[in-house]
Design a protein around this motif. Sequence first.
Motif, PDB file in Angstrom:
ATOM      1  N   VAL A  15     -33.967  18.625 -98.385  1.00 33.69           N
ATOM      2  CA  VAL A  15     -34.612  19.765 -97.729  1.00 33.69           C
ATOM      3  C   VAL A  15     -35.006  20.847 -98.726  1.00 33.69           C
ATOM      4  N   ASP A  16     -34.514  20.740 -99.960  1.00 34.74           N
ATOM      5  CA  ASP A  16     -34.838  21.723-100.999  1.00 34.74           C
ATOM      6  C   ASP A  16     -35.867  21.112-101.946  1.00 34.74           C
ATOM      7  N   PRO A  17     -37.087  21.642-101.991  1.00 32.98           N
ATOM      8  CA  PRO A  17     -38.130  21.060-102.850  1.00 32.98           C
ATOM      9  C   PRO A  17     -37.776  21.092-104.330  1.00 32.98           C
ATOM     10  N   VAL A 156     -36.894  26.454 -98.521  1.00 33.11           N
ATOM     11  CA  VAL A 156     -35.912  25.537 -97.953  1.00 33.11           C
ATOM     12  C   VAL A 156     -35.929  25.604 -96.429  1.00 33.11           C
ATOM     13  N   ASP A 157     -35.890  24.430 -95.786  1.00 37.22           N
ATOM     14  CA  ASP A 157     -35.750  24.356 -94.335  1.00 37.22           C
ATOM     15  C   ASP A 157     -34.270  24.533 -94.014  1.00 37.22           C
ATOM     16  N   TYR A 158     -33.840  25.772 -93.871  1.00 38.99           N
ATOM     17  CA  TYR A 158     -32.425  26.066 -93.706  1.00 38.99           C
ATOM     18  C   TYR A 158     -31.881  25.523 -92.389  1.00 38.99           C
ATOM     19  N   ASP A 159     -32.705  25.517 -91.341  1.00 42.66           N
ATOM     20  CA  ASP A 159     -32.246  24.989 -90.063  1.00 42.66           C
ATOM     21  C   ASP A 159     -31.922  23.508 -90.182  1.00 42.66           C
ATOM     22  N   LEU A 160     -32.734  22.768 -90.926  1.00 42.76           N
ATOM     23  CA  LEU A 160     -32.463  21.345 -91.131  1.00 42.76           C
ATOM     24  C   LEU A 160     -31.273  21.159 -92.060  1.00 42.76           C
ATOM     25  N   TRP A 161     -31.110  22.069 -93.028  1.00 42.96           N
ATOM     26  CA  TRP A 161     -29.933  21.997 -93.899  1.00 42.96           C
ATOM     27  C   TRP A 161     -28.660  22.137 -93.058  1.00 42.96           C
ATOM     28  N   PRO A 169     -25.773  32.663 -90.171  1.00 42.61           N
ATOM     29  CA  PRO A 169     -26.628  33.287 -91.180  1.00 42.61           C
ATOM     30  C   PRO A 169     -26.443  32.606 -92.535  1.00 42.61           C
ATOM     31  N   PHE A 170     -27.471  32.684 -93.355  1.00 39.24           N
ATOM     32  CA  PHE A 170     -27.407  32.104 -94.689  1.00 39.24           C
ATOM     33  C   PHE A 170     -26.478  32.942 -95.569  1.00 39.24           C
ATOM     34  N   ASN A 171     -25.628  32.253 -96.318  1.00 40.39           N
ATOM     35  CA  ASN A 171     -24.766  32.899 -97.295  1.00 40.39           C
ATOM     36  C   ASN A 171     -24.735  32.029 -98.537  1.00 40.39           C
ATOM     37  N   ARG A 172     -24.934  32.632 -99.679  1.00 42.76           N
ATOM     38  CA  ARG A 172     -25.026  31.865-100.926  1.00 42.76           C
ATOM     39  C   ARG A 172     -23.771  31.026-101.188  1.00 42.76           C
ATOM     40  N   ASN A 173     -22.608  31.536-100.769  1.00 42.02           N
ATOM     41  CA  ASN A 173     -21.363  30.791-100.978  1.00 42.02           C
ATOM     42  C   ASN A 173     -21.266  29.551-100.097  1.00 42.02           C
TER      43      ASN A 173
END
Length: 382
Positions: A15-17, A156-161, A169-173
Motif C-alpha cells: 500500500v506504500d508506493p 499511502v492508502d492508510y485505510d487499506l493499511w 488515527p494515524f500515529n507514526r509509532n
Amino acid sequence: LAGNRGVRVTALCDVDPAVRQRGFQRVSSAAGNRPQLVDDFRRIVDDPNIDAVTIATPHHWHCPIAVPALLAGKDVYVEKPASHVFHEGRLLSDAARKNKRIVQHGTQMRSSPVTAQAAQVLKSGVLGEIKVTKAWNVQDRGFAKPVPNSSPPSSVDYDLWLGPAKKRPFNRNCFHRTWRLFREFGNGDFGDDGAHDLDMAAFGLGVKEHPVRITAHGSNVKPPGYREFPDNMNVSFEFADGRVLIYEDRLFTPYGMHGVDSGNAFYGTQGYMIFSRRGYFRTYLGKKEEPGPRSGKAGRVGAPIPSHMQNFLNSIRSRKPTKADADIAHRTCGLIHLGEIAYRTRTVLEFDPKTETITNSKSANARLNKEYRAPFGLPQKV
C-alpha cells in the motif's frame, strides 16, 4: 526469490508506493524479473496466472491475505507469526488441507544446518529423554517515545493499511516497523522475534499437540505508553504427557542468557543442550555437566537461510509438505496466542487440544478469535 533461476517474480504488492518502488528496484535487477506493481492484494489473489505468494505484512494482515490466497488455489509462504489470533491458525490449516495447497511458515530455523545437527544429537539419546525446553529472547529493544497523532503519508492508502483492524488515527509509532508493539497490528516481541525461539523449543520437545495448561506473567520495566505489550514475560506451557515448555523475554538488558540473545535450552534426563539461533549449540552431560557433542562457532547474526525458501519451492513442485507446514505453524502460533491470553486475563488457562477451546474461562475463550472491520473479514470455517 529474485535471485532464484527457477522462479519468476511477476508482481509486487504494497500500500506504500515507496516500498513498492524499492522492491521493484531490487527485484528487477535480477534477470527475467519485471514485476507489475500493485497496491491491493486482492488483485494478486484474483490473478489466475500467479501460482504462489509470499506474505510479509504486519501480523494482522497475514491470514486475511493467506486464507483467500489458499482458497484461490495458490501456495503460500507466510511470515511469522502466521496468525494474529488463535482461530486464524485453524482456518489456515483447514484451508491448506482442504484445497491441497502448500504452506511454508517463516520460521526458517527449521531449515538451518545447525538445527539438523542438533536434531541428530537429540535423537541419539545422549541427553536422555527431553522433558523440558526453554526459549528466550533477551536483548535491549530500545525505547520509542510516544508521539502525537498526525496525518498519514499522502501517498499511502492508510485505510487499506489498517484493513481488518479498528479505525484509528494515524500515529507514526503504529506504522512501519514499530506497529509490532501495538495489539491491533502485531503480537509484540513474544510473537515477533520470540516466534523463532518458541518454534525451536517446540521442535526440541517434539510435541505434536497444543498444551493443556498455560500460565503467564509480565510487566514493564521501561516507562509505559509506547507499547501495548510487556517488556518482560515469563510463560509456561504444560502438555498432556507432563512435558513443559517455558518462554522468557527481557527486552531491557544489553546481555543475553548463557551468552545467547535468542536461544533455547533442551533439558533431558541425562544432560542438556544450549542452542543458539545464531548457529551453534553445546551440550553438557551428567551430574558434573561434562562437555558433550557440540557444533561449530556462531554464524553471522541474522544471517538469511535461503534453503527455507528453497524448501518451499521444492514442495510446490513435489507437492510434499514443507518443513514448517500449516499444522506446524498453527501449533507454534498457538503458543503465542495462548500465552498472551493467559497474560492479559491473569488466568491459569485450561485448554482442550481436541476442541481447541479454553474450558475454564468464557472471557478467555472469546479471545481465541476477534472482530474484523468490514470488508476485510474472515470466514469462521473454510
